[in-house]
Design a protein around this motif. Structure first.
Motif, PDB file in Angstrom:
ATOM      1  N   GLY A   1      10.860  -7.712  -1.553  1.00  0.00           N
ATOM      2  CA  GLY A   1      10.297  -7.119  -2.754  1.00  0.00           C
ATOM      3  C   GLY A   1      11.359  -6.592  -3.695  1.00  0.00           C
ATOM      4  N   VAL A   2      12.426  -6.034  -3.137  1.00  0.00           N
ATOM      5  CA  VAL A   2      13.539  -5.534  -3.954  1.00  0.00           C
ATOM      6  C   VAL A   2      14.172  -6.683  -4.739  1.00  0.00           C
ATOM      7  N   VAL A   3      14.459  -7.777  -4.033  1.00  0.00           N
ATOM      8  CA  VAL A   3      15.073  -8.939  -4.684  1.00  0.00           C
ATOM      9  C   VAL A   3      14.129  -9.536  -5.724  1.00  0.00           C
ATOM     10  N   ALA A   4      12.842  -9.658  -5.359  1.00  0.00           N
ATOM     11  CA  ALA A   4      11.861 -10.240  -6.274  1.00  0.00           C
ATOM     12  C   ALA A   4      11.691  -9.390  -7.533  1.00  0.00           C
TER      13      ALA A   4
ATOM     14  N   PHE B   1       5.914 -15.184 -14.957  1.00  0.00           N
ATOM     15  CA  PHE B   1       4.864 -14.667 -15.834  1.00  0.00           C
ATOM     16  C   PHE B   1       3.781 -15.702 -16.096  1.00  0.00           C
ATOM     17  N   ALA B   2       4.015 -16.937 -15.699  1.00  0.00           N
ATOM     18  CA  ALA B   2       2.968 -17.951 -15.773  1.00  0.00           C
ATOM     19  C   ALA B   2       2.003 -17.831 -14.600  1.00  0.00           C
ATOM     20  N   LEU B   3       2.418 -17.139 -13.551  1.00  0.00           N
ATOM     21  CA  LEU B   3       1.578 -16.952 -12.356  1.00  0.00           C
ATOM     22  C   LEU B   3       0.801 -15.650 -12.415  1.00  0.00           C
ATOM     23  N   VAL B   4       1.471 -14.569 -12.801  1.00  0.00           N
ATOM     24  CA  VAL B   4       0.831 -13.258 -12.949  1.00  0.00           C
ATOM     25  C   VAL B   4       1.416 -12.582 -14.181  1.00  0.00           C
ATOM     26  N   ARG B   5       0.631 -11.698 -14.800  1.00  0.00           N
ATOM     27  CA  ARG B   5       1.097 -11.064 -16.029  1.00  0.00           C
ATOM     28  C   ARG B   5       2.134  -9.980 -15.776  1.00  0.00           C
ATOM     29  N   ASN B   6       2.150  -9.438 -14.571  1.00  0.00           N
ATOM     30  CA  ASN B   6       3.040  -8.315 -14.258  1.00  0.00           C
ATOM     31  C   ASN B   6       3.829  -8.571 -12.974  1.00  0.00           C
ATOM     32  N   PRO B   7       4.638  -9.632 -12.942  1.00  0.00           N
ATOM     33  CA  PRO B   7       5.345  -9.942 -11.684  1.00  0.00           C
ATOM     34  C   PRO B   7       6.327  -8.866 -11.261  1.00  0.00           C
TER      35      PRO B   7
ATOM     36  N   ILE C   1       5.107  -4.904  -3.573  1.00  0.00           N
ATOM     37  CA  ILE C   1       5.487  -5.520  -2.301  1.00  0.00           C
ATOM     38  C   ILE C   1       6.602  -4.705  -1.652  1.00  0.00           C
ATOM     39  N   ALA C   2       7.592  -4.326  -2.457  1.00  0.00           N
ATOM     40  CA  ALA C   2       8.702  -3.534  -1.927  1.00  0.00           C
ATOM     41  C   ALA C   2       8.215  -2.210  -1.359  1.00  0.00           C
ATOM     42  N   PHE C   3       7.334  -1.530  -2.087  1.00  0.00           N
ATOM     43  CA  PHE C   3       6.898  -0.215  -1.632  1.00  0.00           C
ATOM     44  C   PHE C   3       5.905  -0.295  -0.474  1.00  0.00           C
TER      45      PHE C   3
END
Length: 206
Positions: free
Chosen positions: A96-99, A129-135, A142-144
């Motif tokens: 999640g950190v890397v993403a 941003f084509a997959l989700v509006r707030n990646p 995910i990180a948290f």
């Protein structure tokens, strides 16, 4: 298991340095502007509250929970104390950190932390941003989630709820209205076909 607490602290510090300080430094080097906009929030406004709620939850998950683990606070359930689960959670947190950082990079020079209502940045709809509006927020969650399960005590899980609340408030009450006002139909059509945090989920009516 204090080793997990140390891992959680290290991962949180990496997230803060990479996605916060590091990304602002890169933005300043590219544009001459750090991209930090939370200072533009009026005291008591929705963005002001969202920022402080998210920050409080982040500190609870990333600092207070590992410290509590080091001091001997146990997990909320025996099943959550399994080393395999906590190790897997640390891997998820690292991913999640890397993403988070990669999603920030995908915004290019349009990247900002927070919203200045007087500013109109480019609408980015490509890459993640084509997959989700707030990646960026998806990756941060995910990180948290990973961090919270790495320590899995009541402080961590409570902090996770606070983080989620702050992010939801920032996105729904601050960023979406701003983007609709700034980009009009372009954002409305984009939001109608792309999910908020997950693909296809949270699309807005056109």
């Amino acid at each position: 298991m204090s080793s997990y607490a140390i891992v959680a602290l290290a991962l949180f510090a990496t997230w803060a340095l990479l996605a916060g300080v590091g990304r602002m430094a890169l933005q300043r080097r590219r544009t001459g502007d750090s991209g930090f906009r939370f200072a533009a929030a009026t005291v008591g406004s929705r963005q002001w509250w969202a920022n402080r709620i998210s920050a409080a939850g982040s500190v609870l998950v990333g600092v207070a929970a590992p410290v509590a683990d080091l001091l001997g606070l146990g997990q909320v359930a025996p099943a959550l104390s399994a080393p395999s689960l906590r190790s897997a959670a640390a891997v998820v947190a690292a991913a999640g950190v890397v993403a988070t950082y990669l999603a920030q990079l995908a915004m290019g020079t349009a990247w900002r932390i927070g919203v200045d209502p007087t500013e109109r940045t480019d609408l980015v709809t490509s890459g993640p941003f084509a997959l989700v509006r707030n990646p960026i927020f998806t990756a941060a969650l995910i990180a948290f989630n990973g961090l919270a399960l790495t320590t899995a005590n009541v402080v961590a899980l409570s902090g996770l709820v606070v983080v989620f609340t702050g992010i939801q408030m920032q996105v729904r009450a601050v960023e979406e209205p701003h983007l609709l006002a700034a980009h009009g139909q372009a954002y409305a059509h984009y939001a109608a076909r792309v999910g908020r945090f997950l693909p296809w989920i949270g699309r807005l009516r056109p």
